[in-house]
Design an enzyme around this catalytic site. Structure first.
Site, PDB file in Angstrom:
ATOM      1  N   ASP A 268       0.807  -1.223   0.000  1.00 51.07           N
ATOM      2  CA  ASP A 268       0.000   0.000   0.000  1.00 51.07           C
ATOM      3  C   ASP A 268       0.843   1.277   0.000  1.00 51.07           C
ATOM      4  OD1 ASP A 268       0.968   0.165   2.623  1.00 51.07           O
ATOM      5  OD2 ASP A 268      -0.869  -0.621   3.497  1.00 51.07           O
TER       6      ASP A 268
ATOM      7  N   TYR B 112      10.874   4.031   2.154  1.00 49.57           N
ATOM      8  CA  TYR B 112      11.715   2.942   2.665  1.00 49.57           C
ATOM      9  C   TYR B 112      13.170   3.033   2.212  1.00 49.57           C
ATOM     10  CZ  TYR B 112       7.789   0.597   4.830  1.00 49.57           C
ATOM     11  OH  TYR B 112       6.737   0.298   5.657  1.00 49.57           O
TER      12      TYR B 112
HETATM   13  P1  NAD Z   1      -1.074  -8.456  13.171  1.00 48.46           P
HETATM   14  O1  NAD Z   1      -0.127  -9.292  13.942  1.00 48.46           O
HETATM   15  O2  NAD Z   1      -1.997  -7.548  13.891  1.00 48.46           O
HETATM   16  O3  NAD Z   1      -1.995  -9.389  12.268  1.00 48.46           O
HETATM   17  C1  NAD Z   1      -1.585 -10.590  11.723  1.00 48.46           C
HETATM   18  C2  NAD Z   1      -2.586 -11.703  12.057  1.00 48.46           C
HETATM   19  O4  NAD Z   1      -2.140 -12.893  11.390  1.00 48.46           O
HETATM   20  C3  NAD Z   1      -2.663 -12.051  13.548  1.00 48.46           C
HETATM   21  O5  NAD Z   1      -4.000 -12.040  13.984  1.00 48.46           O
HETATM   22  C4  NAD Z   1      -2.069 -13.448  13.638  1.00 48.46           C
HETATM   23  O6  NAD Z   1      -2.650 -14.252  14.622  1.00 48.46           O
HETATM   24  C5  NAD Z   1      -2.356 -13.988  12.261  1.00 48.46           C
HETATM   25  N1  NAD Z   1      -1.497 -15.082  11.828  1.00 48.46           N
HETATM   26  C6  NAD Z   1      -0.188 -15.290  12.053  1.00 48.46           C
HETATM   27  N2  NAD Z   1       0.235 -16.401  11.446  1.00 48.46           N
HETATM   28  C7  NAD Z   1      -0.844 -16.921  10.794  1.00 48.46           C
HETATM   29  C8  NAD Z   1      -1.043 -18.068   9.982  1.00 48.46           C
HETATM   30  N3  NAD Z   1      -0.050 -18.911   9.711  1.00 48.46           N
HETATM   31  N4  NAD Z   1      -2.275 -18.281   9.477  1.00 48.46           N
HETATM   32  C9  NAD Z   1      -3.299 -17.443   9.755  1.00 48.46           C
HETATM   33  N5  NAD Z   1      -3.158 -16.341  10.530  1.00 48.46           N
HETATM   34  C10 NAD Z   1      -1.951 -16.092  11.038  1.00 48.46           C
HETATM   35  O7  NAD Z   1      -0.214  -7.627  12.125  1.00 48.46           O
HETATM   36  P2  NAD Z   1      -0.607  -6.348  11.268  1.00 48.46           P
HETATM   37  O8  NAD Z   1       0.260  -5.236  11.675  1.00 48.46           O
HETATM   38  O9  NAD Z   1      -2.064  -6.162  11.274  1.00 48.46           O
HETATM   39  O10 NAD Z   1      -0.111  -6.789   9.825  1.00 48.46           O
HETATM   40  C11 NAD Z   1      -0.610  -7.901   9.143  1.00 48.46           C
HETATM   41  C12 NAD Z   1       0.280  -8.233   7.958  1.00 48.46           C
HETATM   42  O11 NAD Z   1       0.093  -7.267   6.923  1.00 48.46           O
HETATM   43  C13 NAD Z   1       1.775  -8.194   8.263  1.00 48.46           C
HETATM   44  O12 NAD Z   1       2.441  -9.164   7.482  1.00 48.46           O
HETATM   45  C14 NAD Z   1       2.185  -6.814   7.799  1.00 48.46           C
HETATM   46  O13 NAD Z   1       3.560  -6.727   7.567  1.00 48.46           O
HETATM   47  C15 NAD Z   1       1.366  -6.757   6.536  1.00 48.46           C
HETATM   48  N6  NAD Z   1       1.171  -5.440   5.935  1.00 48.46           N
HETATM   49  C16 NAD Z   1       1.604  -5.296   4.665  1.00 48.46           C
HETATM   50  C17 NAD Z   1       1.417  -4.127   4.001  1.00 48.46           C
HETATM   51  C18 NAD Z   1       1.947  -3.999   2.609  1.00 48.46           C
HETATM   52  O14 NAD Z   1       2.142  -2.894   2.147  1.00 48.46           O
HETATM   53  N7  NAD Z   1       2.212  -5.092   1.904  1.00 48.46           N
HETATM   54  C19 NAD Z   1       0.780  -3.064   4.635  1.00 48.46           C
HETATM   55  C20 NAD Z   1       0.357  -3.231   5.951  1.00 48.46           C
HETATM   56  C21 NAD Z   1       0.536  -4.446   6.593  1.00 48.46           C
HETATM   57  C1  G6P Z   2       3.313   0.560   5.132  1.00 40.70           C
HETATM   58  C2  G6P Z   2       4.025  -0.484   4.316  1.00 40.70           C
HETATM   59  C3  G6P Z   2       3.765  -1.844   4.863  1.00 40.70           C
HETATM   60  C4  G6P Z   2       4.147  -1.928   6.321  1.00 40.70           C
HETATM   61  C5  G6P Z   2       3.415  -0.850   7.084  1.00 40.70           C
HETATM   62  C6  G6P Z   2       3.994  -0.821   8.479  1.00 40.70           C
HETATM   63  O1  G6P Z   2       1.943   0.449   4.968  1.00 40.70           O
HETATM   64  O2  G6P Z   2       3.676  -0.459   2.966  1.00 40.70           O
HETATM   65  O3  G6P Z   2       4.464  -2.794   4.108  1.00 40.70           O
HETATM   66  O4  G6P Z   2       3.833  -3.177   6.868  1.00 40.70           O
HETATM   67  O5  G6P Z   2       3.623   0.399   6.503  1.00 40.70           O
HETATM   68  O6  G6P Z   2       3.189  -0.095   9.277  1.00 40.70           O
HETATM   69  P1  G6P Z   2       3.297  -0.163  10.868  1.00 40.70           P
HETATM   70  O7  G6P Z   2       2.313   0.871  11.241  1.00 40.70           O
HETATM   71  O8  G6P Z   2       2.902  -1.564  11.253  1.00 40.70           O
HETATM   72  O9  G6P Z   2       4.696   0.158  11.209  1.00 40.70           O
HETATM   73 MN    MN Z   3       4.460  -2.342   1.957  1.00 37.90          MN
END
Ligand code: NAD
Ligand code: G6P
Ligand code: MN
Length: 447
Positions: free
Chosen positions: A171, A264
């Site tokens: 995102d 980043y």
């Molecule tokens: P979070 O820990 O709050 O949420 C992750 C959830 O996944 C938890 O509820 C956990 O219990 C669950 N989980 C862990 N292992 C699992 C498995 N094997 N199967 C099913 N569920 C499982 O974390 P968050 O901060 O809400 O972030 C969630 C994910 O999204 C992270 O990987 C974060 O890095 C990613 N993220 C990516 C972007 C991006 O730009 N690509 C943006 C924001 C968040």
């Molecule tokens: C942005 C990035 C994600 C990352 C997030 C971290 O959205 O694109 O890849 O996981 O920031 O945010 P946080 O609030 O968890 O540091």
């Molecule tokens: Mn990202």
């Protein structure tokens, strides 16, 4: 229109409420009949599941909502599976950040040694998740946010070379476009045509064009950043560390105004300066655990105990704001469903999009997205400096995946040595050895 079945894997994520609100906003163009929240953490799942039930009862009464830890129930006959899991949770994120920091190197969720450690945890869980989804839904689109997305995308491509329906997304490019739009003041991010290249969390906007009149906005945006500074579009609700992260973009531009850098890049291009802003005792993981995680789950508890979503301030807020994360994943799903051909910055296999980078690298570029998936738009050859940086970073990412699949200590050491946040092989070894101990329950054994 045929109504859809969607599962969120990692349904207990702190980002789930934003996605749920996105679903409500898009109920006409992306109509759902079934929503499943799947998670391995029973407590988070129950809280988010009950919250989702009360939310949808009010805003989407025709939608069937279930929450489950059973894979078959979760993945059976899905049209889309959205993934956002965090293997090891925030406790492991904290170690990913603190172990490098106490050794004097950048400690960050997705960059440097922290991203490496997180990648080595995510790969196995994501492979098992995809395998399980494919047993029950051979044709579902899997749209994945799970980080570190660059490494996860590459590892999934190595593990499932014939897959055509896994999309890895981030995102941050949209968040940056929202920030440019706020800075300019007279345009919406949806009216911008981006030109972008790089790897995930390692890329640049080369141009931003106004869709309505073809005006090139790039120099105006750079000028504004240099004169007024840079901040997220939703700066009023961001934690302090994110404000520093955005502000540093101005400094990157002062040093090199060629392209608009992804936030980043500061971890790689300004590791010393960035390090000076990071507190080894209180990192972003602590900020999230004390902030977003508490806010989200206390809101769930409040709603559950009063038995109605009407008490929720969070929903009001989410409904009225642009949310890059929640909106992007739904827009992407919608673009596939309706074969829209809209343009998004996404991760895809290079295959000549940037002819002077490896064919098999997973690059992040602008793609036209329709029912066949993303079609990347050609970027062309890139210059020596950016090519050098990307090749080094891609080599780090590839060696990380190789280290995982081969269980190779040496490749892990080489990966970290190549990472610009480390560089020194002895330092890489020290950090790697500490990370191995901390991750013994999650990583394959490295020999
Ligand atoms: P979070 O820990 O709050 O949420 C992750 C959830 O996944 C938890 O509820 C956990 O219990 C669950 N989980 C862990 N292992 C699992 C498995 N094997 N199967 C099913 N569920 C499982 O974390 P968050 O901060 O809400 O972030 C969630 C994910 O999204 C992270 O990987 C974060 O890095 C990613 N993220 C990516 C972007 C991006 O730009 N690509 C943006 C924001 C968040
Ligand atoms: C942005 C990035 C994600 C990352 C997030 C971290 O959205 O694109 O890849 O996981 O920031 O945010 P946080 O609030 O968890 O540091
Ligand atoms: Mn990202």
């Amino acid at each position: 229109m045929e109504k859809l079945r969607v599962c969120i894997a990692g349904g207990g994520s702190t980002y789930t409420p934003g996605i749920l609100v996105g679903m409500i906003k898009k109920k006409k163009s992306f109509p759902l009949k079934k929503l499943v929240l799947y998670d391995i953490d029973a407590e988070r799942l129950e809280k988010m599941g009950k919250y989702a039930l009360l939310l949808m009862k009010e805003y989407y009464p025709e939608l069937e909502v279930i929450y489950t830890a059973d894979k078959e129930t979760a993945f059976k006959d899905m049209d889309f599976v959205f993934c956002q899991i965090r293997t090891g949770g925030f406790k492991m994120r904290e170690l990913d950040e603190k172990i490098p920091l106490r050794n004097g190197a950048i400690g960050q969720e997705t960059c440097g040694a922290g991203g490496f450690a997180y990648g080595m945890r995510s790969i196995g869980d994501m492979i098992r998740l995809v395998e399980e989804i494919r047993i029950h839904s051979p044709r579902a689109w899997i749209i994945n946010y799970t980080n570190p997305a660059a490494i996860v995308a590459l590892a999934l491509d190595m593990a499932f070379p014939n897959e055509k329906r896994i999309l890895n997304i981030c995102d941050q490019p949209i968040s940056l476009m929202m920030a440019y739009a706020r800075l300019l003041g007279n345009i919406k991010y949806q009216d911008m045509i981006p030109h972008y290249f790089g790897l995930n969390h390692f890329g640049w906007f080369t141009k931003i064009i106004n869709k309505n009149n073809n005006e090139d906005l790039t120099e105006k945006i750079k000028q504004k950043i240099l004169e007024e500074g840079f901040y997220p579009a939703d700066k009023e609700s961001r934690d302090p560390s994110w404000l520093v992260t955005y502000e540093t973009v101005r400094h990157m531009l002062e040093l090199d105004p060629t392209y608009l850098p992804n936030t980043y890049l500061q971890y790689y291009l300004l590791p010393r300066r960035t390090l000076s802003h990071l507190n080894p005792e209180y990192t972003r993981a602590n900020e999230v655990m004390d902030g977003r995680e508490k806010r989200v789950f206390s809101e769930c508890e409040r709603v559950i105990s009063s038995g109605t979503i009407r008490v929720s301030a969070l929903v009001e807020k989410e409904m009225n704001k642009e949310d890059a994360h929640g909106e992007m994943i739904l827009e992407i799903a919608e673009a596939i469903l309706h074969d829209q051909g809209r343009h998004y910055v996404m991760m895809v296999k290079n295959r000549g999009v940037i002819p002077n980078l490896p064919e098999e690298a997973i690059v992040e570029v602008v793609c036209e997205l329709g029912k066949e998936g993303p079609k990347p738009l050609p970027v062309g050859k890139i210059g020596t400096y950016h090519k050098g940086l990307i090749e080094q970073q891609y080599a780090y990412e590839k060696l990380t995946c190789d280290a995982y699949f081969e269980g190779s200590y040496l490749k892990a050491l080489q990966a970290l040595t190549l990472n610009r946040t480390i560089i020194d092989m002895e330092l890489a070894k020290k950090i790697l050895d500490e990370l191995i101990i901390a991750n013994k329950d999650y990583w394959p054994v490295l020999k």
